[in-house]
Design a protein around this motif. Structure first.
Motif, PDB file in Angstrom:
ATOM      1  N   PRO A  61       0.805  -1.220   0.000  1.00 49.58           N
ATOM      2  CA  PRO A  61       0.000   0.000   0.000  1.00 49.58           C
ATOM      3  C   PRO A  61       0.840   1.273   0.000  1.00 49.58           C
ATOM      4  O   PRO A  61       1.998   1.261   0.394  1.00 49.58           O
ATOM      5  N   LYS A  62       0.194   2.332  -0.430  1.00 49.31           N
ATOM      6  CA  LYS A  62       0.784   3.664  -0.339  1.00 49.31           C
ATOM      7  C   LYS A  62       0.845   4.035   1.146  1.00 49.31           C
ATOM      8  O   LYS A  62      -0.130   3.842   1.880  1.00 49.31           O
ATOM      9  N   LEU A  63       1.995   4.555   1.597  1.00 50.28           N
ATOM     10  CA  LEU A  63       2.142   4.949   3.002  1.00 50.28           C
ATOM     11  C   LEU A  63       1.836   6.438   3.136  1.00 50.28           C
ATOM     12  O   LEU A  63       2.382   7.271   2.410  1.00 50.28           O
ATOM     13  N   VAL A  64       0.956   6.774   4.072  1.00 47.09           N
ATOM     14  CA  VAL A  64       0.505   8.151   4.293  1.00 47.09           C
ATOM     15  C   VAL A  64       0.593   8.463   5.789  1.00 47.09           C
ATOM     16  O   VAL A  64       0.703   7.553   6.602  1.00 47.09           O
ATOM     17  N   PRO A  65       0.535   9.754   6.172  1.00 47.94           N
ATOM     18  CA  PRO A  65       0.496  10.072   7.605  1.00 47.94           C
ATOM     19  C   PRO A  65      -0.748   9.456   8.259  1.00 47.94           C
ATOM     20  O   PRO A  65      -1.795   9.314   7.595  1.00 47.94           O
ATOM     21  N   PRO A  66      -0.660   9.102   9.561  1.00 46.12           N
ATOM     22  CA  PRO A  66      -1.794   8.455  10.235  1.00 46.12           C
ATOM     23  C   PRO A  66      -3.114   9.214  10.108  1.00 46.12           C
ATOM     24  O   PRO A  66      -4.170   8.606  10.011  1.00 46.12           O
ATOM     25  N   HIS A  89      -1.713  -4.648   8.199  1.00 46.50           N
ATOM     26  CA  HIS A  89      -0.535  -3.773   8.155  1.00 46.50           C
ATOM     27  C   HIS A  89       0.208  -3.797   9.498  1.00 46.50           C
ATOM     28  O   HIS A  89       1.441  -3.857   9.535  1.00 46.50           O
ATOM     29  N   ILE A  90      -0.562  -3.779  10.588  1.00 38.40           N
ATOM     30  CA  ILE A  90       0.043  -3.856  11.924  1.00 38.40           C
ATOM     31  C   ILE A  90       0.769  -5.186  12.098  1.00 38.40           C
ATOM     32  O   ILE A  90       1.904  -5.248  12.596  1.00 38.40           O
ATOM     33  N   GLU A  91       0.127  -6.277  11.684  1.00 38.67           N
ATOM     34  CA  GLU A  91       0.728  -7.605  11.845  1.00 38.67           C
ATOM     35  C   GLU A  91       1.987  -7.744  10.990  1.00 38.67           C
ATOM     36  O   GLU A  91       2.969  -8.355  11.417  1.00 38.67           O
ATOM     37  N   LEU A  92       1.972  -7.175   9.786  1.00 37.28           N
ATOM     38  CA  LEU A  92       3.154  -7.240   8.929  1.00 37.28           C
ATOM     39  C   LEU A  92       4.318  -6.493   9.591  1.00 37.28           C
ATOM     40  O   LEU A  92       5.451  -6.996   9.632  1.00 37.28           O
ATOM     41  N   ASN A  93       4.048  -5.310  10.116  1.00 37.12           N
ATOM     42  CA  ASN A  93       5.088  -4.572  10.830  1.00 37.12           C
ATOM     43  C   ASN A  93       5.573  -5.355  12.044  1.00 37.12           C
ATOM     44  O   ASN A  93       6.763  -5.343  12.370  1.00 37.12           O
ATOM     45  N   ALA A  94       4.644  -6.049  12.700  1.00 40.78           N
ATOM     46  CA  ALA A  94       5.010  -6.820  13.886  1.00 40.78           C
ATOM     47  C   ALA A  94       5.945  -7.978  13.548  1.00 40.78           C
ATOM     48  O   ALA A  94       6.823  -8.322  14.333  1.00 40.78           O
ATOM     49  N   VAL A  95       5.752  -8.579  12.367  1.00 39.29           N
ATOM     50  CA  VAL A  95       6.682  -9.629  11.910  1.00 39.29           C
ATOM     51  C   VAL A  95       8.091  -9.041  11.835  1.00 39.29           C
ATOM     52  O   VAL A  95       9.054  -9.583  12.399  1.00 39.29           O
ATOM     53  N   ASP A 150       2.981   4.671   8.515  1.00 40.36           N
ATOM     54  CA  ASP A 150       4.313   4.117   8.787  1.00 40.36           C
ATOM     55  C   ASP A 150       4.740   4.344  10.237  1.00 40.36           C
ATOM     56  O   ASP A 150       5.902   4.204  10.578  1.00 40.36           O
ATOM     57  N   GLY A 151       3.789   4.655  11.096  1.00 44.83           N
ATOM     58  CA  GLY A 151       4.121   5.020  12.477  1.00 44.83           C
ATOM     59  C   GLY A 151       4.816   3.929  13.263  1.00 44.83           C
ATOM     60  O   GLY A 151       5.686   4.205  14.100  1.00 44.83           O
ATOM     61  N   LEU A 152       4.443   2.675  13.021  1.00 45.41           N
ATOM     62  CA  LEU A 152       5.016   1.584  13.813  1.00 45.41           C
ATOM     63  C   LEU A 152       6.515   1.460  13.579  1.00 45.41           C
ATOM     64  O   LEU A 152       7.289   1.298  14.519  1.00 45.41           O
ATOM     65  N   TRP A 153       6.904   1.499  12.335  1.00 48.46           N
ATOM     66  CA  TRP A 153       8.337   1.346  12.059  1.00 48.46           C
ATOM     67  C   TRP A 153       9.122   2.547  12.574  1.00 48.46           C
ATOM     68  O   TRP A 153      10.232   2.418  13.084  1.00 48.46           O
ATOM     69  N   GLN A 154       8.548   3.752  12.479  1.00 48.25           N
ATOM     70  CA  GLN A 154       9.228   4.945  12.987  1.00 48.25           C
ATOM     71  C   GLN A 154       9.455   4.850  14.491  1.00 48.25           C
ATOM     72  O   GLN A 154      10.526   5.212  14.993  1.00 48.25           O
ATOM     73  N   ALA A 155       8.457   4.320  15.211  1.00 45.96           N
ATOM     74  CA  ALA A 155       8.593   4.170  16.667  1.00 45.96           C
ATOM     75  C   ALA A 155       9.737   3.219  17.002  1.00 45.96           C
ATOM     76  O   ALA A 155      10.496   3.431  17.948  1.00 45.96           O
TER      77      ALA A 155
END
Length: 274
Positions: A61-66, A89-95, A150-155
């Motif tokens: 997906p296109k990544l946009v601000p929350p 998307h959350i689960e993919l980041n969690a992997v 993209d907030g999860l990866w930034q954190a």
């Protein structure tokens, strides 16, 4: 590296993180976990590739601000697709975050059981992503169809040099948030008659309790080793590494079962930064 030539856990984890093919990413994550549990691979090798700055991702997906991620009613199929997409998307980041904690901190002086725990997390997050993606496909959609943030990866990126801070932010804030919000989402899915999606959320919710517990266990372990008070250390690290206050409501019971007691997070709900 193919699964056949996987020689170390760190190498396998990095290869999975780097993969932009999500089927391959989840397959490699689970294969690395299985081989590690069976002690068929070493923890690390001099031949391990470098850890990438960002995980591999497909074009969509296109990544946009929350703030630009649209919220829709769960009483429509489009609304349920949007919600399931955000969960995928959350689960993919969690992997990638579970793999990253293993690969990035593979030289830390921690017991092998630390890596057992995080590879269990990586294995289960890969399972969750596949379950949610399959459900999206059942509904005529797929991962990538809806913009995501993209907030999860930034954190996670802000805590890349400090294992204790990483444990505070990822399992004890971001994963614990899932314990707070999932029960109401399950109830809403049941209300709309989408029992298949509700059943997937049940699996995720029960597994996430274990993930928060793994985070709390190792956070307390590191604090004990450094003779630091866990609750106070948590508050200090969150103020230094996480933007904004923690927002109630909190699922105090599920959090406590995972070893995250209110003394950790209650005082962080205001905007005070003292």
């Amino acid at each position: 590296m193919t699964a056949l030539t996987m020689t170390s856990l760190r190498g396998g984890a990095i290869d999975a993180i780097r993969s932009a093919d999500l089927d391959r990413k989840t397959e490699l994550a689970q294969e690395a976990a299985t081989r590690w549990f069976e002690r068929r691979i070493s923890l690390r090798s001099p031949l391990d590739p470098p850890l990438p700055e960002r995980p591999g991702r497909p074009e969509k997906p296109k990544l946009v601000p929350p703030t630009q991620v649209e919220k829709r009613s769960l009483h429509t199929v489009h609304g349920r697709i949007a919600l399931l997409h955000s969960i995928a998307h959350i689960e993919l980041n969690a992997v990638d975050l579970a793999l990253d904690i293993v690969a990035r901190f593979a030289t830390e002086p921690v017991p092998n059981s630390f890596f057992d725990g995080w590879m269990q997390v990586a294995f289960e997050e890969a399972k969750h992503f596949r379950m949610v993606r399959d459900r999206l496909r059942d509904l005529g959609a797929d991962y990538g169809d809806v913009p995501a943030h993209d907030g999860l990866w930034q954190a996670a990126h802000s805590t890349r040099n400090d294992l204790t801070a990483r444990l505070a932010v990822v399992p004890l804030i971001l994963e614990a948030r899932g314990l707070d919000v999932t029960p109401s989402l399950q109830a809403k899915m049941r209300e709309t008659g989408d029992l298949e999606s509700a059943a997937i959320l049940d699996v995720i919710y029960n597994d996430e309790k274990g993930h928060v517990a793994i985070g709390a266990k190792w956070f307390r372990f590191l604090c004990a080793r450094e003779r630091r008070d866990p609750a106070q250390t948590f508050r200090e690290l969150v103020r230094a590494n996480f933007r904004g206050p923690l927002k109630p409501p909190f699922n105090d019971l599920a959090r406590a079962e995972a070893g995250l007691t209110p003394s950790f997070y209650r005082s962080l709900t205001s905007t005070s930064s003292g």
